[in-house]
Design a protein around this motif. Structure first.
Motif, PDB file in Angstrom:
ATOM      1  N   GLN A   9     -10.753   2.243  -7.351  1.00 10.21           N
ATOM      2  CA  GLN A   9     -10.612   1.030  -8.161  1.00 10.21           C
ATOM      3  C   GLN A   9      -9.772  -0.035  -7.444  1.00 10.21           C
ATOM      4  N   ASN A  10     -10.050  -0.242  -6.156  1.00  2.00           N
ATOM      5  CA  ASN A  10      -9.382  -1.243  -5.317  1.00  2.00           C
ATOM      6  C   ASN A  10      -7.903  -0.979  -5.084  1.00  2.00           C
ATOM      7  N   LEU A  11      -7.460   0.239  -5.350  1.00  2.00           N
ATOM      8  CA  LEU A  11      -6.086   0.645  -5.074  1.00  2.00           C
ATOM      9  C   LEU A  11      -6.105   1.775  -4.052  1.00  2.00           C
ATOM     10  N   ILE A  12      -5.000   1.927  -3.308  1.00  2.00           N
ATOM     11  CA  ILE A  12      -4.878   3.067  -2.399  1.00  2.00           C
ATOM     12  C   ILE A  12      -4.893   4.334  -3.245  1.00  2.00           C
ATOM     13  N   VAL A  62      -7.334   2.494  12.523  1.00  2.00           N
ATOM     14  CA  VAL A  62      -6.144   2.728  11.710  1.00  2.00           C
ATOM     15  C   VAL A  62      -6.563   3.133  10.305  1.00  2.00           C
ATOM     16  N   MET A  63      -5.878   4.145   9.750  1.00  2.00           N
ATOM     17  CA  MET A  63      -6.071   4.570   8.364  1.00  2.00           C
ATOM     18  C   MET A  63      -4.760   4.298   7.627  1.00  2.00           C
ATOM     19  N   LEU A  64      -4.817   3.442   6.624  1.00  2.00           N
ATOM     20  CA  LEU A  64      -3.654   3.150   5.783  1.00  2.00           C
ATOM     21  C   LEU A  64      -3.809   3.981   4.519  1.00  2.00           C
ATOM     22  N   SER A  88       0.705   2.200  -0.850  1.00  2.00           N
ATOM     23  CA  SER A  88       0.285   2.219  -2.253  1.00  2.00           C
ATOM     24  C   SER A  88       0.005   0.792  -2.697  1.00  2.00           C
ATOM     25  N   GLY A  89      -0.799   0.686  -3.758  1.00  2.00           N
ATOM     26  CA  GLY A  89      -1.093  -0.626  -4.324  1.00  2.00           C
ATOM     27  C   GLY A  89      -2.481  -1.125  -3.978  1.00  2.00           C
ATOM     28  N   ASP A  90      -2.673  -2.415  -4.163  1.00  2.00           N
ATOM     29  CA  ASP A  90      -3.946  -3.082  -3.930  1.00  2.00           C
ATOM     30  C   ASP A  90      -4.335  -2.987  -2.453  1.00  2.00           C
ATOM     31  N   VAL A  91      -5.587  -2.561  -2.186  1.00  2.00           N
ATOM     32  CA  VAL A  91      -6.003  -2.317  -0.804  1.00  2.00           C
ATOM     33  C   VAL A  91      -5.912  -3.564   0.073  1.00  2.00           C
ATOM     34  N   GLN A  92      -6.318  -4.713  -0.438  1.00  2.00           N
ATOM     35  CA  GLN A  92      -6.275  -5.918   0.391  1.00  2.00           C
ATOM     36  C   GLN A  92      -4.834  -6.342   0.657  1.00  2.00           C
ATOM     37  N   THR A  93      -3.951  -6.196  -0.319  1.00  2.00           N
ATOM     38  CA  THR A  93      -2.539  -6.519  -0.121  1.00  2.00           C
ATOM     39  C   THR A  93      -1.930  -5.602   0.931  1.00  2.00           C
ATOM     40  N   VAL A  94      -2.222  -4.304   0.843  1.00  2.00           N
ATOM     41  CA  VAL A  94      -1.706  -3.345   1.831  1.00  2.00           C
ATOM     42  C   VAL A  94      -2.226  -3.699   3.220  1.00  2.00           C
ATOM     43  N   ALA A  95      -3.510  -4.001   3.329  1.00  2.00           N
ATOM     44  CA  ALA A  95      -4.091  -4.359   4.627  1.00  2.00           C
ATOM     45  C   ALA A  95      -3.422  -5.606   5.197  1.00  2.00           C
ATOM     46  N   ASN A  96      -3.239  -6.621   4.373  1.00  2.00           N
ATOM     47  CA  ASN A  96      -2.591  -7.849   4.837  1.00  2.00           C
ATOM     48  C   ASN A  96      -1.135  -7.602   5.237  1.00  2.00           C
ATOM     49  N   ASN A  97      -0.433  -6.768   4.474  1.00  2.00           N
ATOM     50  CA  ASN A  97       0.948  -6.430   4.826  1.00  2.00           C
ATOM     51  C   ASN A  97       1.007  -5.690   6.157  1.00  2.00           C
ATOM     52  N   TYR A  98       0.048  -4.780   6.382  1.00  2.00           N
ATOM     53  CA  TYR A  98      -0.020  -4.066   7.661  1.00  2.00           C
ATOM     54  C   TYR A  98      -0.242  -5.060   8.801  1.00  2.00           C
TER      55      TYR A  98
END
Length: 119
Positions: A9-12, A62-64, A88-98
């Motif tokens: 559901q778009n979350l990690i 890379v695997m987040l 953890s959290g929203d996948v796009q936010t995590v990707a952008n933070n990475y």
């Protein structure tokens, strides 16, 4: 480069081997996401499936992830995929933070679920 995130559901998804699907982002040389797609999760346990090979063939480097056992980390690493746990959290936010350099590996392995990959 491509990065993958075990998703639900778009979350990690905290359980790599039982995620609903993998979100895969294509990243350009400016560290910007240029494309996103989803890959169905294989039936069964992640570390015993062919998902590492499938993702590697797609160009994933890379695997987040949230939690992941040592076996899965090893399988992904053997396929040339660096694993960063503790996300953890929203996948796009995590990707952008990475991509911004603000995500580091927690080093935590999921030992409580190791037995699931022993079937």
């Amino acid at each position: 480069m491509k990065i993958a995130l075990p998703s639900r559901q778009n979350l990690i998804d905290d359980h790599f081997g039982h995620c609903e699907y993998f979100t895969v982002y294509t990243v350009n040389e400016n560290k910007e996401i240029t494309n996103g797609e989803t890959i169905a999760s294989p039936v069964g346990c992640g570390c015993k499936s062919n998902i590492a090979q499938t993702l590697a063939e797609m160009g994933v480097k890379v695997m987040l992830a949230g939690n992941m056992g040592d076996g899965a980390v090893r399988v992904l690493g053997n396929s040339g995929i660096e694993v960063i746990r503790g996300c953890s959290g929203d996948v796009q936010t995590v990707a952008n933070n990475y991509l911004a350099g603000s995500v580091t590996d927690s080093g935590d392995s999921c030992h409580a679920h190791e037995h699931e990959c022993q079937h």
